[in-house]
Design a protein around this motif. Sequence first.
Motif, PDB file in Angstrom:
ATOM      1  N   ILE A 232       0.742  -1.390   0.054  1.00  0.00           N
ATOM      2  CA  ILE A 232      -0.103   0.005  -0.088  1.00  0.00           C
ATOM      3  C   ILE A 232       0.539   1.223  -0.062  1.00  0.00           C
ATOM      4  O   ILE A 232       0.403   2.097  -0.449  1.00  0.00           O
ATOM      5  N   ASP A 233       1.961   1.259   0.871  1.00  0.00           N
ATOM      6  CA  ASP A 233       2.778   2.424   0.949  1.00  0.00           C
ATOM      7  C   ASP A 233       3.215   2.679  -0.424  1.00  0.00           C
ATOM      8  O   ASP A 233       3.366   4.079  -0.942  1.00  0.00           O
ATOM      9  N   GLU A 234       3.852   1.768  -1.005  1.00  0.00           N
ATOM     10  CA  GLU A 234       4.315   1.948  -2.471  1.00  0.00           C
ATOM     11  C   GLU A 234       3.624   2.543  -3.403  1.00  0.00           C
ATOM     12  O   GLU A 234       3.642   3.279  -4.015  1.00  0.00           O
ATOM     13  N   ILE A 239       1.110   6.962  -6.599  1.00  0.00           N
ATOM     14  CA  ILE A 239       0.035   7.671  -6.891  1.00  0.00           C
ATOM     15  C   ILE A 239       0.272   9.140  -6.863  1.00  0.00           C
ATOM     16  O   ILE A 239       0.069  10.317  -7.634  1.00  0.00           O
ATOM     17  N   GLU A 240       1.124   9.494  -5.594  1.00  0.00           N
ATOM     18  CA  GLU A 240       1.389  10.790  -5.220  1.00  0.00           C
ATOM     19  C   GLU A 240       2.219  11.325  -6.410  1.00  0.00           C
ATOM     20  O   GLU A 240       2.328  12.662  -6.612  1.00  0.00           O
ATOM     21  N   SER A 266      -5.939  11.096  -9.918  1.00  0.00           N
ATOM     22  CA  SER A 266      -4.874  10.179  -9.704  1.00  0.00           C
ATOM     23  C   SER A 266      -5.514   9.083  -8.792  1.00  0.00           C
ATOM     24  O   SER A 266      -5.020   7.886  -9.002  1.00  0.00           O
ATOM     25  N   GLY A 267      -5.925   9.320  -7.868  1.00  0.00           N
ATOM     26  CA  GLY A 267      -6.374   8.246  -6.931  1.00  0.00           C
ATOM     27  C   GLY A 267      -7.701   7.743  -6.939  1.00  0.00           C
ATOM     28  O   GLY A 267      -8.009   6.507  -6.190  1.00  0.00           O
ATOM     29  N   LYS A 492      -4.940  -2.421 -15.222  1.00  0.00           N
ATOM     30  CA  LYS A 492      -4.625  -2.621 -14.017  1.00  0.00           C
ATOM     31  C   LYS A 492      -4.506  -0.967 -13.243  1.00  0.00           C
ATOM     32  O   LYS A 492      -4.098   0.040 -13.976  1.00  0.00           O
ATOM     33  N   PHE A 493      -4.794  -0.946 -11.941  1.00  0.00           N
ATOM     34  CA  PHE A 493      -5.012   0.440 -11.370  1.00  0.00           C
ATOM     35  C   PHE A 493      -4.272   0.523 -10.170  1.00  0.00           C
ATOM     36  O   PHE A 493      -4.192  -0.651  -9.364  1.00  0.00           O
ATOM     37  N   TRP A 494      -3.594   1.673  -9.867  1.00  0.00           N
ATOM     38  CA  TRP A 494      -3.018   2.024  -8.626  1.00  0.00           C
ATOM     39  C   TRP A 494      -4.117   2.217  -7.576  1.00  0.00           C
ATOM     40  O   TRP A 494      -4.921   2.749  -7.710  1.00  0.00           O
ATOM     41  N   ARG A 495      -4.082   1.173  -6.248  1.00  0.00           N
ATOM     42  CA  ARG A 495      -5.083   1.417  -5.411  1.00  0.00           C
ATOM     43  C   ARG A 495      -4.381   1.729  -4.104  1.00  0.00           C
ATOM     44  O   ARG A 495      -3.426   0.919  -3.810  1.00  0.00           O
TER      45      ARG A 495
END
Length: 495
Positions: A232-234, A239-240, A266-267, A492-495
């Motif tokens: 999650i942190d990565e 995303i940031e 983004s998020g 695929k999505f950043w979550r």
Amino acid sequence: MHRLDARNGIPKADGKPNGLTNGRLQNLKTSETSNGLGRQASLASPTGTPLIPPFMVSSPGKVIVFGEHAVVHGKMAMAASISLRSYLLVTTLGKTERTISLLFPDIGLEHTWNIDDLPWQKFKHPDKKRYYYDLVSSLDEDLVKATQQHTLDVSSNLPEEQRKVHQNAALMFLYLFLSLGSQSNPGCLYTLRSTIPVGAGLGSSASIGVCISAALLLQIRALAGPHPDQPIDESNLQIERINRWAFVGELCIHGNPSGVDNTVASGGRAVTFKRADYTKPPIVKFIRNFPELPLLVVDTRQPRSTAAEVAKVATLKKTQPVITGLILEAIDKVTESAIDVVSSDGFDATDPVSMGTLGQLVNVNHGLLASLGVSHPKLEKIRELTDAANIGYTKLTGAGGGGCAITLIKPGCDQSRVKILDEQLDAAGFKRYETQLGGDGVGVLFPAILKNDSEEEGGEEIDQEKFLNAEGREGVEKLVGVGLHQKREGWKFWR
């Protein structure tokens, strides 16, 4: 003056692409073939140097769900993503090709730059250089001026209003390309389609900025995801990173954007934001468990000025400070109550009672905004029609005075009533968009091949020609596999 939402006038894909002639499209196809970009040879240039295969990124638009105008006066607001999205296809050319082309066919924008002619020395200066991992938050005006010199000939033969739109889009793209890329970058085609209507407070420019930011970061291999086992942190860090560079793109166009649009693009999902001190960035927090909710977005097609609507409330606050202060405070309480409702363990988007509680807050929020004088007869007409159809809960979104209304759809609403409502909205000259609220943020299709529902061996490749010829929202969503009714494998999505 603070703006409720950012916009740059980049239109959506509302029909057939109109920016590329058949001859230009044929030239692109010939260039791809001559540079080894066919399906079997897309990973190498004529010299054998590995190239990134064609890939695609996508990010959503947004609506402000609660808290418009109160947020300008230091209160909290809530914004959420919608399933209307932008899509950017990146096609790498062979090593001998030393150009980058920006193609936005839906607005007729097509421009090519020679990579070696761009002002790389300005961006390499020790005092100016920024790195992909920098948490950037501002523009360098010297670099902006250097970049602007290379956008002056963009669409120079078009009327001023259209030319400005094109040059703004080109400035955003080129500033990010120069900041994140290098003179050794291979030639590329960057082709963008969008299903997000423009000038209606739905975050179209921020969505485009997120696509450009993510694509460039992927090209320089500054992103390792997304992947299912990503910590999650990565994921949050990446995303940031995308978000910060997209904000820089917004700065190129808007001067002083809130940063909310690019954060949602983004998020995804939903965020709360509050800006009590205008010398500091807003405080933005994700609502991680925000549910996906069916939403009808209706565009009044009524032009309005965000600045004028904000000024209208400021004047009212000056002449009626006590009453206006109480209204703004009440809007803040509505937003806080809505956050509590959707964040509670017992909230169920399929339950009429849960949705009814949230819907009451939608209705109250609109009434408070109307009392501030920021509604419009066309917005009230939409509310009249949706209330009569009894399909959901309706409010204005964004600055008001025109723009869009949103309707939170009731569970199990009568589809025959929905059909009648659609006909009534069309007859009134409104543009409607069936969407979903609170979906995924930025995603990637790498390579640009969809895995299922395809007769092609290995999956369906999204090539330049197919992408350019997809017609309107339905055509684009059907082709690329992301949207309200399309959930195809490969994305695929950043979550």
